[in-house]
Design an enzyme around this catalytic site. Structure first.
Site, PDB file in Angstrom:
ATOM      1  N   VAL A  21      59.957  13.311  22.943  1.00  0.00           N
ATOM      2  CA  VAL A  21      58.962  13.076  23.599  1.00  0.00           C
ATOM      3  C   VAL A  21      58.917  11.650  24.253  1.00  0.00           C
ATOM      4  CG1 VAL A  21      58.017  15.344  23.382  1.00  0.00           C
ATOM      5  CG2 VAL A  21      56.893  13.342  22.412  1.00  0.00           C
ATOM      6  N   ASP A  22      58.385  11.097  25.268  1.00  0.00           N
ATOM      7  CA  ASP A  22      57.844   9.834  25.754  1.00  0.00           C
ATOM      8  C   ASP A  22      56.490   9.774  26.000  1.00  0.00           C
ATOM      9  OD1 ASP A  22      57.925  10.842  28.367  1.00  0.00           O
ATOM     10  OD2 ASP A  22      59.893   9.943  28.541  1.00  0.00           O
TER      11      ASP A  22
END
Ligand code: PLP
Ligand code: CA
Length: 300
Positions: A21-22
Site C-alpha cells: 500500500v501507498d
C-alpha cells in the site's frame, strides 16, 4: 482468514502490508485517540508512516466538529494533519447537500460541525422554528407551532446532544413535506470512557421511527458509497493500493471491504474485540485482513 495476520509475527505483517500500500485511510477515535487521549504510540506511528512516504487520510464518522476544528484537535493532541487530509461525515453530508442544488435551506439536527461545513459549502442553514427549543409543549400544540418552512429542502441528522421530541416533530414534518432525509452516520452508539453512549444512529432512528421508515434517503458516513466516492474522487485515493484502518467492523472494515481496499486493518484499541472478529467470521460477516493490538504495531 481474519486471524492469520494477527497470528503471524508482527514484523512479517508489517513489511508485507507496507509493501502493498501507498495510502492509509485511518479512522480517528479508537485508532489515533480515545476521546481526548492519544492511543499509545499512535503519534509516532503516523510520523513513521509519513517517513516511509505513505499518504495519510483521516476519516471520522463524528460530525460534531468541522474539518478546521479537527485540524486544531489534531494539533492540540500532538498530531499533525492538514485540512485536505481530514474527511468527516459532516463534511461529506454538506458536500452531498451542495451537490443536490437544493434551491433552499437545510434543517440540521446535530452539532455545529454540520452547520459549519454547510456554510463553507455555500448551503443555507435553516433557522430553528419559532418558539426556540423548549420541549414543554404537547404534540397537539406542535401541530400548529411547528409548520415546516417550505424553503427547507433537506434535513441532515447527526448526533445531537440536545435532541428533543420537538426536533423529531419538526424534522419528520419537513421530511413528510418533501425534504430529503440525510444522515451523517448511523453508528448506533460510541464508546466514551469505556461506556457505550447513544450515537447519531439513535437520533436518526428516532426520526425514522416517527416516519415509519427503516432508513434515511441517504447516509454519508462510513461505510456509505457517498463516503467512498469522496475518498476516491475528491481525494484521489486508489483503494487497491490503500489500507483502511479502523476499530469497528460495521463501519471501518465494511468501508474497506466495500471499496475493495488492498488491506483492511482492525485495531483492538477501540470498539471491536477479537471475539467480535471470531463471531463475524463464524457468521459469514465482514472480517479484516489483519488484526493488530494498536496502530503502532504496523510499523514498530
Ligand atoms: N460520532 C460520535 C458522536 C462519536 O463520539 C464518535 C466517537 O467517539 C464517532 C461518531 C465515531 O468516530 P470515529 O469514526 O472517528 O471512530
Ligand atoms: Ca473509530
Amino acid at each position: 482468514n481474519c486471524t492469520r495476520g494477527f497470528a503471524r509475527p508482527k514484523d512479517t505483517v508489517s513489511s508485507d502490508l507496507l509493501d502493498r500500500v501507498d495510502t492509509f485511510v485511518l479512522d480517528c477515535d479508537g485508532v489515533l485517540w480515545e476521546g481526548a487521549t492519544p492511543i499509545d504510540q499512535s503519534i509516532d506511528a503516523l510520523r513513521e508512516l509519513e517517513r516511509l512516504g505513505k499518504r495519510l487520510f483521516f476519516v471520522t464518522n463524528n460530525s460534531a466538529k468541522s474539518r478546521s476544528a479537527y485540524v486544531e484537535k489534531f494539533a492540540t493532541l500532538g498530531f499533525e494533519a492538514k485540512q485536505e487530509q481530514i474527511i468527516t461525515s459532516a463534511f461529506v453530508a454538506a458536500q452531498h447537500a451542495a451537490s443536490l442544488n437544493l434551491n433552499g435551506s437545510v434543517y440540521v439536527v446535530g452539532g455545529d460541525g454540520i452547520r459549519d461545513e454547510l456554510q463553507q459549502a455555500g448551503v443555507e442553514v435553516a433557522q430553528e422554528p419559532p418558539g426556540g427549543l423548549e420541549p414543554a409543549c404537547t404534540a397537539e400544540e406542535f401541530v400548529n407551532d411547528l409548520v415546516p418552512d417550505s424553503n427547507i429542502k433537506a434535513v441532515i441528522v447527526g448526533c445531537d446532544s440536545s435532541f428533543t421530541y420537538r426536533k423529531i416533530c419538526y424534522a419528520s414534518r419537513c421530511i413528510q413535506a418533501g425534504a430529503v432525509f440525510i444522515s451523517t452516520n448511523l453508528d448506533a452508539g460510541d464508546m466514551h470512557g469505556g461506556v457505550l453512549m447513544p450515537g447519531a444512529g439513535a437520533c436518526v432512528g428516532a426520526i425514522c421511527s416517527a416516519l415509519g421508515r427503516d432508513e434515511p434517503d441517504v447516509n454519508c458516513g462510513k461505510p456509505s458509497s457517498i463516503m467512498l466516492s469522496v475518498i476516491r474522487d475528491s481525494r484521489g485515493v486508489d483503494l487497491s493500493r490503500a489500507a483502511v484502518v479502523g476499530d469497528r467492523l460495521d463501519t471501518d472494515i465494511m468501508l474497506g471491504v466495500t471499496g475493495d481496499a488492498a488491506v483492511t486493518v482492525l485495531t483492538l484499541s477501540g470498539v471491536a474485540t477479537v471475539e467480535d472478529v471470531a463471531q463475524a467470521a463464524a457468521d459469514g460477516g465482514v472480517v479484516p485482513t489483519t488484526v493488530v493490538p494498536r496502530l503502532s504495531a504496523l510499523v514498530f
